[in-house]
Scaffold this motif. Structure first.
Motif, PDB file in Angstrom:
ATOM      1  N   PHE A 178     -17.828  39.597 -23.119  1.00 11.68           N
ATOM      2  CA  PHE A 178     -18.584  39.786 -24.193  1.00 11.68           C
ATOM      3  C   PHE A 178     -20.057  40.269 -23.854  1.00 11.68           C
ATOM      4  O   PHE A 178     -20.761  39.816 -23.155  1.00 11.68           O
ATOM      5  N   GLY A 179     -20.774  41.404 -24.469  1.00 10.26           N
ATOM      6  CA  GLY A 179     -22.051  41.832 -24.296  1.00 10.26           C
ATOM      7  C   GLY A 179     -22.487  41.378 -25.806  1.00 10.26           C
ATOM      8  O   GLY A 179     -21.855  40.716 -26.584  1.00 10.26           O
ATOM      9  N   ASP A 180     -23.907  41.844 -25.697  1.00 10.34           N
ATOM     10  CA  ASP A 180     -24.779  41.638 -27.209  1.00 10.34           C
ATOM     11  C   ASP A 180     -24.898  42.721 -27.700  1.00 10.34           C
ATOM     12  O   ASP A 180     -25.792  43.709 -27.420  1.00 10.34           O
ATOM     13  N   SER A 181     -24.035  42.985 -29.145  1.00 13.09           N
ATOM     14  CA  SER A 181     -24.300  44.204 -29.760  1.00 13.09           C
ATOM     15  C   SER A 181     -25.348  44.372 -30.296  1.00 13.09           C
ATOM     16  O   SER A 181     -25.933  45.470 -30.862  1.00 13.09           O
ATOM     17  N   ASP A 182     -26.266  43.216 -30.436  1.00 14.77           N
ATOM     18  CA  ASP A 182     -27.485  43.482 -31.114  1.00 14.77           C
ATOM     19  C   ASP A 182     -28.474  44.206 -30.216  1.00 14.77           C
ATOM     20  O   ASP A 182     -29.518  44.710 -30.769  1.00 14.77           O
ATOM     21  N   ASP A 183     -28.443  44.337 -28.891  1.00 11.97           N
ATOM     22  CA  ASP A 183     -28.945  44.845 -27.783  1.00 11.97           C
ATOM     23  C   ASP A 183     -28.894  46.321 -27.830  1.00 11.97           C
ATOM     24  O   ASP A 183     -29.691  47.133 -27.289  1.00 11.97           O
ATOM     25  N   LEU A 184     -27.990  47.084 -28.579  1.00 11.91           N
ATOM     26  CA  LEU A 184     -27.535  48.315 -28.604  1.00 11.91           C
ATOM     27  C   LEU A 184     -28.763  49.079 -29.304  1.00 11.91           C
ATOM     28  O   LEU A 184     -29.224  48.746 -30.325  1.00 11.91           O
ATOM     29  N   LYS A 185     -28.876  50.105 -28.682  1.00 10.93           N
ATOM     30  CA  LYS A 185     -30.088  51.201 -29.244  1.00 10.93           C
ATOM     31  C   LYS A 185     -29.229  52.528 -29.522  1.00 10.93           C
ATOM     32  O   LYS A 185     -28.527  53.261 -28.676  1.00 10.93           O
ATOM     33  N   ILE A 186     -29.824  53.103 -30.907  1.00  9.37           N
ATOM     34  CA  ILE A 186     -29.361  54.262 -31.068  1.00  9.37           C
ATOM     35  C   ILE A 186     -29.440  55.574 -29.974  1.00  9.37           C
ATOM     36  O   ILE A 186     -30.676  55.640 -29.312  1.00  9.37           O
ATOM     37  N   GLY A 187     -28.342  56.134 -29.502  1.00 10.12           N
ATOM     38  CA  GLY A 187     -28.428  57.121 -28.260  1.00 10.12           C
ATOM     39  C   GLY A 187     -28.029  56.508 -27.143  1.00 10.12           C
ATOM     40  O   GLY A 187     -27.881  57.293 -26.217  1.00 10.12           O
ATOM     41  N   GLU A 188     -27.866  55.206 -27.060  1.00 15.80           N
ATOM     42  CA  GLU A 188     -27.325  54.587 -25.664  1.00 15.80           C
ATOM     43  C   GLU A 188     -25.981  55.027 -25.482  1.00 15.80           C
ATOM     44  O   GLU A 188     -25.049  55.115 -26.432  1.00 15.80           O
TER      45      GLU A 188
END
Length: 490
Positions: A178-188
């Motif tokens: 599992f990763g942390d979806s909170d860390d996602l950034k638009i454009g990643e």
């Protein structure tokens, strides 16, 4: 002008020209040096930005590492339906054609199949997928990336998030962290891994994060407790990708692919995934308790926008507006009032209803959350102790299943009782060959009386039926809320 004056003029002009040229060269050299230094500083800043963030873009945007790491942990799922003559619909199929029957109508006249994907999340065989991939299936078969095949057991489902947990009997399996979806950034950059069309197994596609916390109105719950806070991407996702992995470039699971926006039934530019933070919570609940622990704040809410701000005279144009607060709810006991605007939960910014619902849904009953809200021009903070659907903070246990004549019964949960507006009963959760199927009952049906004797629990049904013989009258209510009667020679 004599020759001497002319000669001196030419010499003077040459000297002035040389001085000017040297000055200009020095100017441009200095400007070029300044530009080079500025560009170097920008490169340093960009490099620092990429290093400091939660992701690193490899040279040349190379997806090989993530693909090789994830592909062995994504499985192909085949759901088989033996057929009971019943017809039903699913909103995911109606709106996005994501519950697949190879174009066949949903009337079950015989065995039929649908396919999808799943993600191994533990080495001992737990697999997450979409609820609509395995819903009501009589048999769920799993094929690994290395072509090993297994029959899976359904551990639990959560229609409000369209997630399900199944398990195969095997050890030392490759799994996806599992990763942390909170860390996602638009454009990643992200990758989608799944089995489109049921034939193109182990397919990897790439795209970027297009948006977060999207609500596309495809999930429906009788009590309006569905959670839609989808990650939107432009990675190609098609029929059969449902339940597959959405991963970052480190090969970490950041979402479960669930739906596509399309008018044709195939990929048209956008796909949607349940964020990993919510997936992890639902899976942990299903493993530990067999059912999802829904934590509620106890408010009715709408998005704040420019129109609402103008109507209510608000100073802000984003957040979640509280329309109503349930009595004795977590919000009520924390002092939250109608007209307040929630702007943060546990320090995380809230701009719309979807974000608020997801942030609350990550918790269990009894958990305390910090609620930051706007009232009368000021910001306030309170701690609210979340409650379950029954209005207390206890952990909700999965009802005990009781078997009789080819059917499994449970005592309906508080949610079901509230939705169907009944006091009690015995609900059919699994229906095989036997007297109950012969009588015409369907899965989800709640028996409320036998021969006009009230039934309030699965245990009471067992007691009533212990002495029954001959013709009986079965009364109850369907999962759609319709009253029904069945006569059967027991």
């Amino acid at each position: 002008m004599n020759k001497l004056q002319f000669f001196l003029g030419v010499v003077l002009a040459a000297i002035l020209g040389g001085v000017t040229a040297v000055s200009l060269m020095q100017y441009f050299d200095e400007d070029s040096t300044a530009n080079t230094n500025l560009q170097s500083e920008r490169n340093i800043q960009l490099s620092k930005y990429l290093t400091d963030t939660a992701f690193t873009v490899p040279d040349g945007i190379n997806f090989i590492y993530a693909a090789e790491r994830v592909k062995p942990g994504v499985v192909f799922i085949r759901s088989t339906y033996n057929g009971s003559g019943q017809s039903f619909t699913n909103p995911l199929e109606d709106l996005y054609n994501e519950y697949f029957r190879n174009g066949e109508p949903r009337e079950r006249r015989g065995p039929s199949r649908s396919s999808g994907s799943g993600v191994i999340i533990s080495e001992d065989g737990y697999i997450v997928t979409n609820n609509h991939v395995i819903e009501d299936a009589d048999k769920v078969d799993v094929t690994l990336d290395d072509n090993r095949m297994y029959t899976a057991n359904v551990i639990g489902v959560d229609p409000t998030t369209d997630l399900a947990l199944i398990k195969i009997d095997e050890e030392d399996l490759p799994f996806v962290d599992f990763g942390d979806s909170d860390d996602l950034k638009i454009g990643e950059w992200v990758l989608a891994v799944g089995n489109p069309f049921g034939t193109l197994t182990s397919t990897v596609t790439a795209g970027i994060i297009s948006a977060k916390a999207r609500n596309i109105n495809i999930l429906h719950d009788r009590n309006n407790r569905q959670i839609e806070a989808f990650i939107q991407t432009d990675a190609a996702v098609n029929q059969g990708n449902s339940g597959g992995a959405l991963v970052n470039l480190r090969g970490e699971l950041i979402g479960i692919n669930t739906a596509i926006a399309t008018f044709t039934g195939t990929y048209a530019g956008y796909s949607f995934a349940v964020p990993a933070t919510l997936v992890r919570k639902v899976m942990n609940d299903l493993i530990e308790f067999g059912t999802v622990q829904r934590a509620l704040l106890g408010v009715s809410i709408i998005n704040v926008d420019a129109r609402l701000a103008a109507e209510e005279g608000l100073d802000i144009v984003e957040g979640v507006y509280i329309q109503g607060v349930a009595s004795e709810s977590a919000a009520s006991e924390a002092g939250i009032q109608p007209g307040d605007i929630i702007v943060e939960i546990n320090g995380k910014k809230v701009t719309n209803v979807s974000e608020l619902q997801e942030l609350v849904a990550r918790n269990r009953p009894g958990d305390k959350v910090k609620v930051t809200y706007y009232r009368d021009g000021g910001i306030n903070n309170v701690y609210a102790t979340l409650k379950n659907t029954m209005g207390d903070t206890e952990v909700v246990k999965r009802p005990e299943e009781l078997e009789m004549e080819g059917a499994l019964f449970i005592t309906p949960t508080a949610d079901v009782l509230q939705a169907l507006e009944i006091e009690g009963g015995a609900q059919v959760v699994e229906l095989g060959e036997g007297k109950w199927a012969d009588a015409g009952l369907e899965e989800g049906f709640v028996i409320t009386s036998i021969d006009h004797e009230k039934v309030f629990s699965a245990e009471q049904l067992m007691d009533i039926m212990a002495d029954k013989s001959g013709g009986i009258l079965i009364e109850g209510i369907t999962s759609e809320g319709k009253h029904a009667f069945y006569g059967y020679g027991w």
